[in-house]
Scaffold this motif. Structure first.
Motif, mmCIF file in Angstrom:
data_model
loop_
_atom_site.group_PDB
_atom_site.id
_atom_site.type_symbol
_atom_site.label_atom_id
_atom_site.label_comp_id
_atom_site.label_asym_id
_atom_site.label_seq_id
_atom_site.Cartn_x
_atom_site.Cartn_y
_atom_site.Cartn_z
ATOM 1 N N THR A 93 0.837 -1.204 0.000
ATOM 2 C CA THR A 93 0.000 0.000 0.000
ATOM 3 C C THR A 93 0.868 1.248 0.000
ATOM 4 O O THR A 93 0.601 2.211 -0.734
ATOM 5 N N THR A 94 1.916 1.235 0.794
ATOM 6 C CA THR A 94 2.841 2.372 0.850
ATOM 7 C C THR A 94 3.456 2.618 -0.519
ATOM 8 O O THR A 94 3.488 3.765 -0.998
ATOM 9 N N LEU A 95 3.935 1.576 -1.149
ATOM 10 C CA LEU A 95 4.581 1.729 -2.457
ATOM 11 C C LEU A 95 3.590 2.189 -3.521
ATOM 12 O O LEU A 95 3.928 3.018 -4.372
ATOM 13 N N LYS A 96 2.368 1.674 -3.467
ATOM 14 C CA LYS A 96 1.331 2.126 -4.413
ATOM 15 C C LYS A 96 1.077 3.618 -4.245
ATOM 16 O O LYS A 96 0.974 4.357 -5.222
ATOM 17 N N GLY A 99 3.412 5.838 -5.869
ATOM 18 C CA GLY A 99 3.383 5.851 -7.325
ATOM 19 C C GLY A 99 4.262 4.819 -7.996
ATOM 20 O O GLY A 99 4.566 4.938 -9.193
ATOM 21 N N VAL A 100 4.661 3.799 -7.269
ATOM 22 C CA VAL A 100 5.462 2.733 -7.871
ATOM 23 C C VAL A 100 4.593 2.009 -8.901
ATOM 24 O O VAL A 100 3.462 1.615 -8.596
ATOM 25 N N LEU A 105 5.733 -3.237 -8.546
ATOM 26 C CA LEU A 105 5.023 -3.774 -7.380
ATOM 27 C C LEU A 105 5.010 -5.293 -7.430
ATOM 28 O O LEU A 105 5.161 -5.957 -6.401
ATOM 29 N N ALA A 106 4.857 -5.853 -8.623
ATOM 30 C CA ALA A 106 4.870 -7.307 -8.777
ATOM 31 C C ALA A 106 6.228 -7.880 -8.387
ATOM 32 O O ALA A 106 6.312 -8.940 -7.752
ATOM 33 N N GLU A 107 7.296 -7.176 -8.734
ATOM 34 C CA GLU A 107 8.636 -7.636 -8.352
ATOM 35 C C GLU A 107 8.827 -7.556 -6.838
ATOM 36 O O GLU A 107 9.392 -8.468 -6.227
#
Length: 124
Positions: A93-96, A99-100, A105-107
């Protein structure tokens, strides 16, 4: 070929992500109690070092092994699979929110969900 660490933005991105991640974790009723007696400055530094290693930013990690670091949390506070999953969810959630892109995100998810990581954290 760039490492995941480089693709995410290197040290600056990991620093920001870890700080934002722990802001979220410390508000998460599912897991915040595990950090009640934790030196969060030191915890953030450990997490930054670990993620730098896990994402390929270095081939050396000098921190404690996951089993050692989490042993008492499992034995004395009941750290379990649902808590591991909550931490992973908070990280994603933080990375989303940062704006990653989805492909990165899959990696990250593949690294975070590696069966050995979960086994080590949960001392299984």
């Amino acid at each position: 070929m760039a490492t995941l660490y480089e693709k995410l933005g290197g040290a600056a991105a990991v620093d920001i992500a870890v700080d934002k991640f722990y802001e979220r974790v410390l508000q998460d009723d599912r897991i915040k109690h595990f950090f009640a007696d934790t030196d969060m400055v030191q915890q953030r530094a450990h997490q930054k070092a670990f993620l730098t290693y896990a994402f390929g930013g270095t081939d050396k990690y000098d921190g404690r092994f996951m089993r050692t670091a989490h042993k008492d949390l499992v034995a004395k506070q009941g750290l379990g699979s649902e808590h591991f999953d909550a931490v992973a969810e908070d990280l994603m959630t933080t990375l989303k929110e940062m704006g990653v892109p989805e492909h990165l995100l899959a990696e990250v998810a593949a690294v975070a969900a590696a069966p050995q990581h979960k086994k080590d954290v949960l001392n299984q």
